[in-house]
Design a protein around this motif. Structure first.
Motif, PDB file in Angstrom:
ATOM      1  N   ILE A 144       0.847  -1.429  -0.089  1.00 47.95           N
ATOM      2  CA  ILE A 144      -0.156   0.031  -0.061  1.00 47.95           C
ATOM      3  C   ILE A 144       0.790   1.096  -0.071  1.00 47.95           C
ATOM      4  CG2 ILE A 144      -1.534   1.333   1.363  1.00 47.95           C
ATOM      5  CD1 ILE A 144      -2.759  -1.561   2.385  1.00 47.95           C
ATOM      6  N   SER A 145       1.892   1.179   0.735  1.00 42.75           N
ATOM      7  CA  SER A 145       2.923   2.286   0.785  1.00 42.75           C
ATOM      8  C   SER A 145       3.449   2.902  -0.538  1.00 42.75           C
ATOM      9  CB  SER A 145       3.910   2.196   1.895  1.00 42.75           C
ATOM     10  OG  SER A 145       3.356   1.892   3.160  1.00 42.75           O
ATOM     11  N   VAL A 146       4.006   1.733  -1.162  1.00 43.97           N
ATOM     12  CA  VAL A 146       4.747   1.930  -2.329  1.00 43.97           C
ATOM     13  C   VAL A 146       3.443   2.128  -3.498  1.00 43.97           C
ATOM     14  CG1 VAL A 146       6.061   0.426  -4.073  1.00 43.97           C
ATOM     15  CG2 VAL A 146       6.524   0.382  -1.680  1.00 43.97           C
ATOM     16  N   GLY A 147       2.589   1.399  -3.383  1.00 49.16           N
ATOM     17  CA  GLY A 147       1.367   1.514  -4.669  1.00 49.16           C
ATOM     18  C   GLY A 147       0.949   3.094  -4.472  1.00 49.16           C
ATOM     19  N   LEU A 148       0.768   3.517  -3.336  1.00 49.83           N
ATOM     20  CA  LEU A 148       0.176   5.171  -3.321  1.00 49.83           C
ATOM     21  C   LEU A 148       1.063   6.127  -4.014  1.00 49.83           C
ATOM     22  CD1 LEU A 148      -1.814   5.189   0.195  1.00 49.83           C
ATOM     23  CD2 LEU A 148      -2.759   5.285  -2.310  1.00 49.83           C
ATOM     24  N   GLY A 149       2.423   5.805  -3.955  1.00 53.83           N
ATOM     25  CA  GLY A 149       3.317   6.480  -4.563  1.00 53.83           C
ATOM     26  C   GLY A 149       3.650   6.127  -5.954  1.00 53.83           C
ATOM     27  N   ILE A 155      22.735   2.768  -5.878  1.00 58.68           N
ATOM     28  CA  ILE A 155      23.681   3.496  -5.395  1.00 58.68           C
ATOM     29  C   ILE A 155      23.450   4.211  -3.709  1.00 58.68           C
ATOM     30  CG2 ILE A 155      25.516   5.071  -5.521  1.00 58.68           C
ATOM     31  CD1 ILE A 155      25.383   4.784  -8.499  1.00 58.68           C
ATOM     32  N   PHE A 156      22.424   4.555  -3.940  1.00 53.19           N
ATOM     33  CA  PHE A 156      22.303   5.447  -2.768  1.00 53.19           C
ATOM     34  C   PHE A 156      21.144   5.071  -1.794  1.00 53.19           C
ATOM     35  CE2 PHE A 156      23.390   8.708  -5.990  1.00 53.19           C
ATOM     36  CZ  PHE A 156      24.740   9.024  -5.488  1.00 53.19           C
ATOM     37  N   GLY A 157      20.233   4.236  -2.125  1.00 54.68           N
ATOM     38  CA  GLY A 157      19.317   3.361  -1.235  1.00 54.68           C
ATOM     39  C   GLY A 157      18.101   3.642  -1.961  1.00 54.68           C
ATOM     40  N   ARG A 158      17.255   2.723  -1.724  1.00 51.24           N
ATOM     41  CA  ARG A 158      15.766   2.575  -2.535  1.00 51.24           C
ATOM     42  C   ARG A 158      14.949   3.429  -1.655  1.00 51.24           C
ATOM     43  NH1 ARG A 158      18.324  -2.361  -3.579  1.00 51.24           N
ATOM     44  NH2 ARG A 158      18.697  -2.579  -5.802  1.00 51.24           N
ATOM     45  N   PHE A 182      12.952   6.896  -2.921  1.00 51.34           N
ATOM     46  CA  PHE A 182      11.290   6.988  -3.005  1.00 51.34           C
ATOM     47  C   PHE A 182      10.812   8.108  -2.248  1.00 51.34           C
ATOM     48  CE2 PHE A 182       6.959   5.436  -1.643  1.00 51.34           C
ATOM     49  CZ  PHE A 182       6.842   4.595  -2.867  1.00 51.34           C
ATOM     50  N   LEU A 183      11.333   8.138  -0.999  1.00 47.75           N
ATOM     51  CA  LEU A 183      10.934   9.474  -0.354  1.00 47.75           C
ATOM     52  C   LEU A 183      11.040  10.763  -0.864  1.00 47.75           C
ATOM     53  CD1 LEU A 183      11.767   8.042   3.392  1.00 47.75           C
ATOM     54  CD2 LEU A 183       9.395   8.198   2.360  1.00 47.75           C
ATOM     55  N   ALA A 184      12.286  10.862  -1.454  1.00 43.69           N
ATOM     56  CA  ALA A 184      12.812  12.154  -2.358  1.00 43.69           C
ATOM     57  C   ALA A 184      11.702  12.358  -3.267  1.00 43.69           C
ATOM     58  CB  ALA A 184      14.245  11.866  -2.632  1.00 43.69           C
ATOM     59  N   THR A 191       7.679  11.517 -10.135  1.00 41.17           N
ATOM     60  CA  THR A 191       6.872  10.314  -9.919  1.00 41.17           C
ATOM     61  C   THR A 191       7.740   9.083 -10.569  1.00 41.17           C
ATOM     62  OG1 THR A 191       5.757  10.851 -12.185  1.00 41.17           O
ATOM     63  CG2 THR A 191       4.867  11.529 -10.011  1.00 41.17           C
ATOM     64  N   SER A 192       8.707   9.143 -11.445  1.00 38.62           N
ATOM     65  CA  SER A 192       9.542   8.311 -11.839  1.00 38.62           C
ATOM     66  C   SER A 192      10.344   7.699 -10.851  1.00 38.62           C
ATOM     67  CB  SER A 192      10.217   8.845 -13.185  1.00 38.62           C
ATOM     68  OG  SER A 192       9.504   9.204 -14.379  1.00 38.62           O
ATOM     69  N   MET A 193      10.745   8.545 -10.063  1.00 40.23           N
ATOM     70  CA  MET A 193      11.628   8.083  -9.001  1.00 40.23           C
ATOM     71  C   MET A 193      10.810   7.006  -8.168  1.00 40.23           C
ATOM     72  SD  MET A 193      13.081  11.901  -7.669  1.00 40.23           S
ATOM     73  CE  MET A 193      14.093  11.055  -6.238  1.00 40.23           C
ATOM     74  N   MET A 194       9.671   6.875  -8.049  1.00 43.29           N
ATOM     75  CA  MET A 194       8.905   6.018  -7.302  1.00 43.29           C
ATOM     76  C   MET A 194       8.524   4.819  -8.009  1.00 43.29           C
ATOM     77  SD  MET A 194       6.368   8.645  -5.073  1.00 43.29           S
ATOM     78  CE  MET A 194       6.222   9.723  -6.477  1.00 43.29           C
ATOM     79  N   VAL A 195       8.250   4.938  -9.332  1.00 37.23           N
ATOM     80  CA  VAL A 195       8.036   3.780 -10.169  1.00 37.23           C
ATOM     81  C   VAL A 195       8.858   2.710 -10.160  1.00 37.23           C
ATOM     82  CG1 VAL A 195       7.163   3.019 -12.473  1.00 37.23           C
ATOM     83  CG2 VAL A 195       6.155   4.941 -11.602  1.00 37.23           C
TER      84      VAL A 195
END
Length: 461
Positions: A10-15, A68-71, A75-77, A109-113
């Motif tokens: 749910i957390s990932v899907g909403l983003g 490299i920097f962490g998923r 995602f939060l950024a 939005t691409s950062m989250m997909v």
């Protein structure tokens, strides 16, 4: 599926839903934006194309950054970037600034997909196809209802509402993601204490630059030619610059030790390359119908916008219903049977388009929509499962990013195909020709799916 996994989805899907929601919701705002900014259709259409171009570039870039920097950090950024863009876009003083904020929104939005898919791949190790079907519901559901939501928002509040509606999704996803996405495993430790030059080498800034310039120039050349209705000398020059830059990108990636897109790895795993080629073709088929059928219904058959919207909504609903069923099927049998059935259904739907004319009953349109809707539900899960099956775990972020870039390339190619066949006027003959071309593409997918290596459960890599 355990409770923690459900909250993670749910957390990932909403983003993740923000990208398809905004790519489809804007379509109903074109006419309003033309009036507000006094533009013709060619000028205002760049608010759609800019989003696709920016997304197709940002997907693999953010996939590399997440490796490299962490998923979780990426995602939060992405949520923060999306929040800022959605808040500032309604305040744009002119259309140029609106395009800028639209590009920023695409990047956020691409950062989250791409990162969201990687998070699911890493942290949900059982029944992955079922987890992917949940992600598919967020993605395909958002794309399906986007035009409907956009129409309601513009009717009651005007066009700024299609940006402001993102804010509650962003805030909710941020709070849930902060709590439910596991902490990153210190991926930045290898980069600590490096000079700026070594940082650029680590993220392959030169490769990103070549890739960006090449893809932007090539797509701008193609889309400009499509928008203007003819091919000029300037269009050819811009396209050639793109091809040269992409050639330089390939040469560069084969030489560097830390490539942005590991082409040698793709050569080592050819199945991963074929998955992306298939995904491009799948999206050419789907979006040719998604963009072409509404215009055909309204211009040729004089169906009202309301009834056209209802018909098109059935396309998304079929996909939503099939996606969870596809997840359970693929968990048991692997992606091959589902993708083969999907290709057969798309062939049937494409052939059926050839038979349509002004006197065809509405049920004929519904049959084509149902065939494509069911196939889309199968593809949303099956293609992602095939990618996971063929991709080594250590580059899943990059692989997911390139995979999503394939979606946008297919979308852009579908728009070009419609422009070449239809021009400025839709007709029965043009739409039948489109159906014939799509039938050939669909048959090629039947062959690819038939030749796909048989496999049962998803492989762990």
């Amino acid at each position: 599926m355990i409770v923690r996994s459900r909250w993670l989805l749910i957390s990932v899907g909403l983003g993740m839903l923000l990208n398809p929601l905004n790519s489809s919701m804007i379509s109903v705002a074109i006419s309003r934006l033309q009036n507000v900014y006094h533009l013709d259709f060619t000028g205002v259409s760049w608010i759609i194309f800019s989003f696709y171009i920016a997304s197709s570039i940002a997907q693999p870039v953010m996939g590399k950054a997440s490796d490299i920097f962490g998923r979780k950090k990426i995602f939060l950024a992405g949520l923060i970037v999306s929040f800022v863009a959605s808040l500032l876009a309604p305040l744009s003083p002119n259309f140029g600034w609106l395009i800028v904020f639209r590009i920023v929104q695409a990047i956020g939005t691409s950062m989250m997909v791409s990162v969201g898919m990687a998070i699911v791949r890493i942290h949900i190790t059982e029944k992955q196809a079922s987890a992917l079907s949940v992600m598919s519901i967020f993605l395909s559901g958002a794309a399906a209802i986007g035009p409907f939501i956009g129409g309601v928002l513009i009717h009651w509040w005007d066009w700024p509402a299609i940006f402001l509606v993102n804010i509650p999704f962003v805030v909710t996803s941020f709070l849930l993601a902060w709590r439910n996405i596991p902490k990153d495993e210190s991926p930045t430790s290898v980069a600590q204490g490096m000079s700026i030059r070594k940082w650029f080498d680590l993220i392959d800034a030169s490769g990103i630059l070549f890739f960006t310039v090449g893809l932007v120039a090539l797509l701008v050349g193609l889309l400009s030619a499509k928008s203007s209705g003819h091919v000029s000398f300037e269009h050819v020059i811009v396209g050639l610059i793109g091809l040269v830059a992409l050639g330089a990108f390939v040469r560069h990636e084969l030489k560097v030790t830390s490539p942005f897109i590991p082409l040698r790895t793709f050569a080592k795993y050819p199945a991963m390359t074929w998955v992306n080629i298939e995904f491009i073709l799948v999206n050419v088929l789907y979006y040719s119908l998604f963009f072409g059928l509404p215009s055909y219904l309204q211009m040729v058959r004089h169906v009202s916008e309301f009834h056209t919207g209802i018909l098109m909504l059935s396309l998304g609903l079929c996909s939503l219903v099939v996606s969870p069923i596809a997840g359970r099927w693929i968990d048991k049998s692997g992606p091959r049977p589902a993708l083969l059935l999907s290709a057969i259904l798309m062939t049937f739907g494409s052939v059926w388009l050839v038979t349509l004319n002004q006197t065809s009953p509405v049920i004929s349109v519904c049959l084509a929509l149902a065939a494509f809707g069911i196939s889309n539900g199968l593809n949303n899960v099956g293609m992602q499962a095939a990618l996971f099956q063929s991709s080594p775990k250590e580059i899943i972020g990059v692989a997911s990013g390139v995979f999503m870039t394939s979606r946008y390339l297919g979308t852009i190619l579908s728009s070009l195909l419609l422009g070449i066949i239809m021009g400025d006027k839709f007709s029965d003959g043009g739409f039948q020709l489109l159906g014939a071309i799509l039938s050939v593409i669909a048959l090629s997918l039947v062959f690819m799916s038939w030749r796909r290596r048989k496999s049962g459960q998803l492989e762990e890599s």
